[in-house]
Each structure stands twice: as C-alpha cells, then as structure tokens.
Design a protein around this motif. Sequence first.
Motif, short mmCIF file in Angstrom:
data_model
loop_
_atom_site.label_atom_id
_atom_site.label_comp_id
_atom_site.label_asym_id
_atom_site.label_seq_id
_atom_site.Cartn_x
_atom_site.Cartn_y
_atom_site.Cartn_z
N GLY A 196 7.12 40.52 50.83
CA GLY A 196 7.47 41.79 50.76
C GLY A 196 8.37 42.48 51.44
O GLY A 196 9.50 43.22 51.01
N SER A 197 8.61 42.17 52.89
CA SER A 197 9.62 42.77 53.47
C SER A 197 11.10 42.43 53.48
O SER A 197 11.85 43.20 53.23
CB SER A 197 9.26 42.42 55.01
OG SER A 197 10.03 42.89 56.08
N GLY A 231 12.10 43.79 49.94
CA GLY A 231 12.29 45.30 49.97
C GLY A 231 13.46 45.51 50.92
O GLY A 231 14.27 46.46 50.28
N GLY A 266 13.02 52.42 42.80
CA GLY A 266 11.96 53.24 43.14
C GLY A 266 11.71 54.46 42.16
O GLY A 266 10.90 55.18 42.84
N TRP A 322 6.47 46.12 44.94
CA TRP A 322 7.71 45.44 45.40
C TRP A 322 8.06 44.15 44.37
O TRP A 322 9.07 43.85 44.27
CB TRP A 322 7.48 45.16 46.86
CG TRP A 322 6.47 43.99 47.22
CD1 TRP A 322 5.12 44.37 47.80
CD2 TRP A 322 6.26 42.69 47.49
NE1 TRP A 322 4.50 42.93 47.95
CE2 TRP A 322 5.51 42.09 47.67
CE3 TRP A 322 7.54 41.73 46.87
CZ2 TRP A 322 5.15 40.69 47.81
CZ3 TRP A 322 7.19 40.61 47.07
CH2 TRP A 322 6.17 39.74 47.62
N ARG A 330 9.84 45.52 41.61
CA ARG A 330 11.30 45.96 41.92
C ARG A 330 12.09 44.93 42.35
O ARG A 330 13.30 44.82 41.92
CB ARG A 330 11.04 46.60 43.40
CG ARG A 330 10.46 48.06 43.03
CD ARG A 330 10.25 49.02 44.27
NE ARG A 330 11.67 49.24 44.72
CZ ARG A 330 12.00 49.90 45.62
NH1 ARG A 330 11.11 50.36 46.59
NH2 ARG A 330 13.37 50.16 46.04
N GLY A 331 11.59 43.66 42.87
CA GLY A 331 12.69 42.51 43.32
C GLY A 331 13.26 41.82 42.08
O GLY A 331 14.32 41.75 41.68
#
Length: 242
Positions: free
Chosen positions: A140-141, A144, A194, A200, A203-204
């Motif tokens: 996730g990092s 993000g 967002g 996440w 979102r990716g």
Amino acid sequence: MAELMAEEGVRAVFLTGSHARGEADAWSDLDLSVLVTEDRFARDTVSYREGRLVSVERRTVAERGRAFTEPEAALWNLEALRTARALHDPDGVFAAIQARARAFAWTEVEDQAHRHAGQLVAGMAEEVHKVVGGLHAGDGSKVGYAAAGLTFALGTAALLSTGTLVPTENRYLALAQGAWADPAWRGAYGTLAGLTDAAWPERGRAGLRAYGRAVALARWPDQALQTLAQEAASKAAAFLSA
C-alpha cells in the motif's frame, strides 16, 4: 501594511486569495503579495499577526510576468491577479499587470500547454509501473506514493489541456476532475485523488485507468512522448484486464 510598505525595494502591495475574492472564513489566511524591485528581495514569509495567519509572497515584476508566457504559471496565477485588490500601488505597476491578466487569452500559451501536458503524462510512466508493482505485491505504501504523483501530474495535464485556471489550490482536485468532459476520466480521477472513500487498492487501479484516459484525451505534439505514454497505458490496461 505599513511594515510592508517600509521594506526596501517595495513597488506595490496587493491582496489575493479568499479575502480578495470575498470567500474567506474564520480559518482563511490573509494572502498578501508584494512586487519588489530586485530578485534579492523576493521571498515568502508566514506568520501570525494578532491571531491571524498572514502569508506574504514577494516577487519581481518579471517573475509575475511568467503568468503570461508559461502555461503552468498561468494556471496558478492568472485568476489571482485578476481578482486581486491593490493596497499600495503608487506608480500603477500592479494595475498594469492586472490589466494584462484580465486581457490575457489562453490561446497565447495553448501550444506550449499541450506540449507540457504531454510531458507530464509521459513522465508518469514510472509511476504507472510502481502502481502495478505495488498492487501485485500488496504494498500500500508503494501504491500510495505513486498515486500521489499521478494525482498531481495527471491533474495538471488535464488543466493545461483544457486551459482551466486555478483560482485557489483548494479547488485544484475538483477542477482537475472536471477539466475533461469524459465520464471515465472523471470517475477514475475522483477515486485516484481520494475524492471518494475507496481503499488504496482501488485508488491504485483508478490511477491506472485515469492514466489511460489522460493518454487518450491529451493532444500530443511530440510523437516520442506519445509513444512512451501509450506503451505505459497499454501495460496498465493489460494488468487491469488480467
């Protein structure tokens, strides 16, 4: 105000931001811009004055003039100049800049804007790969971080491609989302940025979809950049359909 006027090199002082537009609330800072004679006086300061946050931006006339020759500077500065209120302008320097801003037509920088938009989109090919790699690894990092880069590069490309000016950074994401009248872009970008409550991974994936739409919607004066962007979009599409 008197303190600013007493500074060395000051030519004019004007009010910008929400207070100039009549949109300020209790949390709005006071945005003051100063035109100075030389680059050595150019600097930004932020301080509290009687409990109010005051932001002061000092720029030369030449630096302010970038809003009429550089597309991204135009995006961020034209509306501020058009709606600003003069507080100190003894020689009419600010009045001349404001008149030029109000007369400015986007066609003056349109070709440059499309080239820069293409550079931004193509330059995000690495971020596309980071998103795919992060989704594949469940990182996730990584997703993000890449999504943040895509949000602002693709958003700015959309604004440049359509000549959508930014009156305040508070509206940047909404303006970028609505810049292209394309439902697929608007849905994907809103999720990427967002503006929904998506987690996440979504979102990716939305970032990959937004990239594909940006490649399709942008104008491409540079064939090499278009080829790079199309290849990245193709890889993103392949990942999404797998």
